[in-house]
Write a protein that holds these residues in place. Structure first.
Motif, PDB file in Angstrom:
ATOM      1  N   VAL A  95       0.786  -1.180  -0.013  1.00 34.86           N
ATOM      2  CA  VAL A  95      -0.171  -0.068  -0.133  1.00 34.86           C
ATOM      3  C   VAL A  95       1.041   1.338   0.148  1.00 34.86           C
ATOM      4  CG1 VAL A  95      -1.839   1.324   1.494  1.00 34.86           C
ATOM      5  CG2 VAL A  95      -1.915  -1.212   1.130  1.00 34.86           C
ATOM      6  N   GLY A  96       1.846   1.428   0.969  1.00 34.80           N
ATOM      7  CA  GLY A  96       2.802   2.588   1.037  1.00 34.80           C
ATOM      8  C   GLY A  96       3.485   2.715  -0.389  1.00 34.80           C
ATOM      9  N   THR A  97       3.821   1.707  -0.982  1.00 37.36           N
ATOM     10  CA  THR A  97       4.549   1.797  -2.512  1.00 37.36           C
ATOM     11  C   THR A  97       3.601   2.234  -3.460  1.00 37.36           C
ATOM     12  OG1 THR A  97       5.997  -0.172  -2.156  1.00 37.36           O
ATOM     13  CG2 THR A  97       5.738   0.487  -4.310  1.00 37.36           C
ATOM     14  N   VAL A  98       2.362   1.839  -3.456  1.00 36.59           N
ATOM     15  CA  VAL A  98       1.385   2.308  -4.440  1.00 36.59           C
ATOM     16  C   VAL A  98       0.996   3.802  -4.191  1.00 36.59           C
ATOM     17  CG1 VAL A  98      -1.080   2.081  -5.274  1.00 36.59           C
ATOM     18  CG2 VAL A  98       0.303   0.189  -4.846  1.00 36.59           C
ATOM     19  N   LEU A  99       0.921   4.359  -2.752  1.00 34.62           N
ATOM     20  CA  LEU A  99       0.570   5.528  -2.702  1.00 34.62           C
ATOM     21  C   LEU A  99       1.828   6.558  -2.789  1.00 34.62           C
ATOM     22  CD1 LEU A  99      -1.168   5.221   0.816  1.00 34.62           C
ATOM     23  CD2 LEU A  99      -2.370   5.578  -1.498  1.00 34.62           C
ATOM     24  N   GLN A 100       3.066   6.033  -2.852  1.00 33.55           N
ATOM     25  CA  GLN A 100       4.029   6.851  -3.067  1.00 33.55           C
ATOM     26  C   GLN A 100       4.025   7.305  -4.701  1.00 33.55           C
ATOM     27  OE1 GLN A 100       7.738   5.096  -1.796  1.00 33.55           O
ATOM     28  NE2 GLN A 100       7.187   5.326   0.420  1.00 33.55           N
ATOM     29  N   GLY A 101       3.601   6.097  -5.401  1.00 37.02           N
ATOM     30  CA  GLY A 101       3.523   6.391  -6.708  1.00 37.02           C
ATOM     31  C   GLY A 101       2.503   7.439  -7.235  1.00 37.02           C
ATOM     32  N   ALA A 102       1.472   7.414  -6.225  1.00 35.44           N
ATOM     33  CA  ALA A 102       0.519   8.511  -6.737  1.00 35.44           C
ATOM     34  C   ALA A 102       0.669   9.778  -6.029  1.00 35.44           C
ATOM     35  CB  ALA A 102      -0.788   7.932  -5.986  1.00 35.44           C
ATOM     36  N   ALA A 103       1.638  10.200  -5.299  1.00 34.75           N
ATOM     37  CA  ALA A 103       2.102  11.440  -4.773  1.00 34.75           C
ATOM     38  C   ALA A 103       2.291  12.564  -5.790  1.00 34.75           C
ATOM     39  CB  ALA A 103       3.187  11.222  -3.844  1.00 34.75           C
ATOM     40  N   ALA A 104       3.149  12.133  -6.861  1.00 34.09           N
ATOM     41  CA  ALA A 104       3.494  13.042  -7.794  1.00 34.09           C
ATOM     42  C   ALA A 104       2.314  13.639  -8.607  1.00 34.09           C
ATOM     43  CB  ALA A 104       4.549  12.484  -8.624  1.00 34.09           C
ATOM     44  N   PRO A 105       1.608  12.673  -9.025  1.00 29.32           N
ATOM     45  CA  PRO A 105       0.088  13.265  -9.854  1.00 29.32           C
ATOM     46  C   PRO A 105      -0.529  14.110  -8.972  1.00 29.32           C
ATOM     47  CG  PRO A 105       0.278  10.923  -9.691  1.00 29.32           C
ATOM     48  CD  PRO A 105       1.673  11.300  -9.296  1.00 29.32           C
ATOM     49  N   LEU A 106      -0.576  13.588  -7.757  1.00 29.82           N
ATOM     50  CA  LEU A 106      -1.659  14.586  -6.977  1.00 29.82           C
ATOM     51  C   LEU A 106      -1.079  15.868  -6.538  1.00 29.82           C
ATOM     52  CD1 LEU A 106      -2.915  12.132  -4.046  1.00 29.82           C
ATOM     53  CD2 LEU A 106      -4.190  13.471  -5.509  1.00 29.82           C
ATOM     54  N   ASP A 107       0.077  15.856  -6.201  1.00 27.23           N
ATOM     55  CA  ASP A 107       0.903  17.054  -6.198  1.00 27.23           C
ATOM     56  C   ASP A 107       0.760  18.083  -7.415  1.00 27.23           C
ATOM     57  OD1 ASP A 107       2.003  17.002  -3.755  1.00 27.23           O
ATOM     58  OD2 ASP A 107       3.646  16.075  -4.143  1.00 27.23           O
ATOM     59  N   SER A 108       0.734  17.785  -8.601  1.00 25.02           N
ATOM     60  CA  SER A 108       0.587  18.285  -9.640  1.00 25.02           C
ATOM     61  C   SER A 108      -0.847  18.837  -9.839  1.00 25.02           C
ATOM     62  CB  SER A 108       0.883  17.226 -10.991  1.00 25.02           C
ATOM     63  OG  SER A 108       0.681  18.341 -12.147  1.00 25.02           O
ATOM     64  N   LEU A 109      -1.778  18.036  -9.451  1.00 26.32           N
ATOM     65  CA  LEU A 109      -3.415  18.258  -9.370  1.00 26.32           C
ATOM     66  C   LEU A 109      -3.223  19.388  -8.526  1.00 26.32           C
ATOM     67  CD1 LEU A 109      -6.201  17.905 -10.457  1.00 26.32           C
ATOM     68  CD2 LEU A 109      -6.199  15.886  -8.850  1.00 26.32           C
ATOM     69  N   LEU A 110      -2.942  19.346  -7.370  1.00 25.93           N
ATOM     70  CA  LEU A 110      -3.163  20.389  -6.193  1.00 25.93           C
ATOM     71  C   LEU A 110      -2.576  21.713  -6.601  1.00 25.93           C
ATOM     72  CD1 LEU A 110      -2.602  18.477  -2.648  1.00 25.93           C
ATOM     73  CD2 LEU A 110      -4.697  19.454  -3.736  1.00 25.93           C
ATOM     74  N   GLY A 111      -1.351  21.566  -7.322  1.00 22.34           N
ATOM     75  CA  GLY A 111      -0.823  22.857  -7.784  1.00 22.34           C
ATOM     76  C   GLY A 111      -1.562  23.527  -8.782  1.00 22.34           C
ATOM     77  N   ASP A 112      -2.379  22.820  -9.926  1.00 14.61           N
ATOM     78  CA  ASP A 112      -3.147  23.337 -10.868  1.00 14.61           C
ATOM     79  C   ASP A 112      -4.263  23.850 -10.068  1.00 14.61           C
ATOM     80  OD1 ASP A 112      -1.283  22.708 -12.915  1.00 14.61           O
ATOM     81  OD2 ASP A 112      -2.365  20.948 -13.414  1.00 14.61           O
ATOM     82  N   LEU A 113      -4.948  22.988  -9.281  1.00 12.23           N
ATOM     83  CA  LEU A 113      -6.172  23.664  -8.615  1.00 12.23           C
ATOM     84  C   LEU A 113      -5.951  24.831  -7.869  1.00 12.23           C
ATOM     85  CD1 LEU A 113      -7.821  20.174  -7.481  1.00 12.23           C
ATOM     86  CD2 LEU A 113      -8.967  21.965  -9.142  1.00 12.23           C
ATOM     87  N   THR A 114      -5.099  24.844  -7.105  1.00 10.89           N
ATOM     88  CA  THR A 114      -4.919  25.829  -6.238  1.00 10.89           C
ATOM     89  C   THR A 114      -4.336  27.079  -7.046  1.00 10.89           C
ATOM     90  OG1 THR A 114      -2.836  25.210  -5.542  1.00 10.89           O
ATOM     91  CG2 THR A 114      -4.477  24.571  -4.097  1.00 10.89           C
TER      92      THR A 114
END
Length: 548
Positions: A503-522
């Motif tokens: 689970v930790g490995t999968v979530l770490q892989g999702a962190a980068a696209p989530l950060d990019s999405l948050l940057g765009d939204l905010t």
């Protein structure tokens, strides 16, 4: 003749009285003449010296080398025998509630004003016989100040955001599909507009000729006309196309732009000055107008699988009311005006594809962001020359929190009630085990930080970002790294440590696209996690005037 008879004769003898009266009167007459001549001479010299001091103060207020400029002006006015008793640089505030004598505050080498005291020894004519001194000192004081203006805003980003997210956000705020294609939306994000040219065009669109800029902003105008005026004022063809399309689709509600823009000292003006524009971010201006006009402050977006690395993404965002008397953009000469962002809540509900042991499952990852207002105020304006001018802002970033956890999206818009994210179920492995998680990062932002803009940065429309430094890496990366994972075993035959590691490995892989999405939204919302984006939209270095 006896002494007694002599005194008796003097008491009744009237001869020589005129001479005695004339002698006494002559002394008084000479004293009066001395007073009149010398007083007149001192008055005339003080008047002349005041004129020289006024000219010297004006020259000093317009120069970095204040002392040299003042002395040069004195020499040019043939006042070389006068001397500068005191020369102070400081700040002048034309506040009618403050006593005139207290409106100037000395501040060393910084400020917009000069207070100059000049003196000269003036020769006495008759007065030297009475005072015993050949000269009298005459001193005068002059204060000159420049009215320097800077316009600044908070939450303006010029960075382009990819895809159709900018159009989706504006459609959500408008409450209707604005049908913006990607090219038009990108053009709107990257375009600037001269704010005063926009207000001038608005006067024409709304038939408000004859009103000042401030009166125009304070008038309720229809949202379609305001957007049409914005289209007429921008020089970008793609932005014009986008704005005309938006104006044709928004509801015919009214908007009062004075809630967003405070022109300060420029409110009473009626003419634009193309050589000194006040640039505004077109996308941010449209965003703020839609929020104010429609009252739409909660938006739900379904991005489906549009974000690379995520199976699905749903976004719920809520924007609070802007604090009273805190515009989005302001023109100011001192610290009396603050610009602020609105309080904002953002909830991103995503699903991430599993791998390895979780190859057949998807992981649920909810991300909650709550940001208080960020604010900025004008700290200083320095105008030695147009090319070396600088503007300083005091910026306070938005405090708040970011968390992984479940929240009630229906409560996002109720900013009077605190939201506490709950532990969330990340993934279930058949009927054998359930992995839950929770993570939280609190943001600081209590103290103001100073940000300086050069003339070149102002001309280029550069945005400065002030950070709380609470999050070293990305937001999602920080949350995933520090997440508390727990496994509830419902059966046997599962390696629990392997499950949590997967689970930790999968979530770490999702962190980068989530950060990019948050940057765009905010970025599109004009806020940022742990940061505040500020921009100086324009600078006007004024000419010195006498103020005291």
């Amino acid at each position: 003749m006896t002494l007694l008879s002599f005194l008796r004769r003097c008491g009744i003898d009237r001869r020589g009285n005129v001479t005695m009266i004339f002698a006494g009167g002559f002394v008084m007459l000479a004293g009066s003449a001395a007073f009149a001549v010398d007083t007149g001479s001192l008055y005339l010299e003080k008047r002349r010296l005041q004129g020289v001091a006024d000219a010297a103060a004006l020259s000093a207020a317009n120069s970095q080398a204040a002392d040299a400029a003042a002395r040069q002006t004195m020499a040019a006015n043939q006042a070389g025998d006068a001397s500068i008793e005191r020369l102070e640089r400081g700040t002048y505030s034309a506040d009618s509630t403050v006593a005139p004598s207290a409106r100037f505050t000395a501040s060393g080498s910084d400020g917009n004003a000069i207070r100059l005291t000049m003196g000269r020894d003036v020769p006495l004519f008759f007065g030297k016989f009475l005072t015993g001194r050949p000269t009298a000192r005459v001193s005068v004081t002059a204060t000159a100040a420049r009215v320097d203006l800077a316009s600044f805003s908070i939450g303006s980003r010029l960075a382009s955001v990819s895809g159709g997210l900018p159009g989706q956000l504006l459609s959500g705020l408008a409450g209707t599909d604005l049908n913006l294609n990607v090219m038009d939306a990108q053009g709107l994000v990257s375009a600037d507009v001269d704010l005063l040219a926009f207000i001038d065009a608005l006067r024409t669109q709304a038939n408000l000729q004859g009103l000042t800029f401030g009166e125009t902003l304070a008038t309720d105008v229809s949202l379609p006309k305001a957007l049409s005026a914005l289209a007429a004022a921008t020089g970008s063809s793609s932005a014009q196309s986008a704005l005309r399309g938006i104006s044709a689709r928004v509801p015919p509600v009214t908007v009062q732009l004075s809630k967003l823009i405070d022109l300060g000292p420029l409110s009473g003006e009626t003419k634009t000055d193309p050589s000194r524009p006040i640039k505004a971010d077109s996308y941010a201006l449209v965003r703020e107008m839609l929020q104010t006009a429609t009252g739409k402050r909660q938006v739900d977006l379904d991005l489906a699988a549009a974000v690379p690395g995520l199976l699905s993404t749903k976004v719920s965002l809520a924007i609070g009311e802007r604090p009273a008397q805190s515009p989005w953009l302001a023109v100011a000469k001192d610290r009396s005006v603050k610009v602020r962002t609105a309080q904002t809540r953002l909830y991103v509900d995503t699903k991430v594809g599993g791998s390895g042991l979780l190859g057949a499952a998807s992981i649920h990852l909810p991300l909650f962001v709550e940001l208080a207002k960020a604010e900025a105020s004008l700290r200083s304006i320095s105008c030695p020359t147009p090319s070396t001018a600088t503007v300083g802002l005091d910026v306070t970033t938005s405090a708040g929190q970011v968390a992984i956890g479940d929240v009630d999206t229906a409560a996002l818009g109720n900013f009077n009630t605190a939201i506490t994210p709950r532990r969330t179920s990340l993934v279930k492995v058949l009927l054998l085990a359930e992995v839950t998680g929770q993570s939280n990062v609190n943001l600081g932002g209590a103290g103001a930080q100073q940000v300086m803009f050069t003339a070149q940065e102002i001309a280029a429309g550069k945005t400065h970002t002030v950070s709380t430094n609470d999050i070293a890496a990305g937001v999602a990366a920080s949350l995933v790294r520090d997440m508390d994972l727990q496994v509830n075993a419902l059966g046997i035959g599962i390696n629990l440590s392997l499950l949590t590691a997967t689970v930790g490995t999968v979530l770490q892989g999702a962190a980068a696209p989530l950060d990019s999405l948050l940057g765009d939204l905010t970025g599109l919302l004009g806020v940022s996690v742990g940061q505040a984006d500020v921009r100086v939209n324009g600078l006007r270095c004024g000419k010195p005037i006498l103020v005291g």
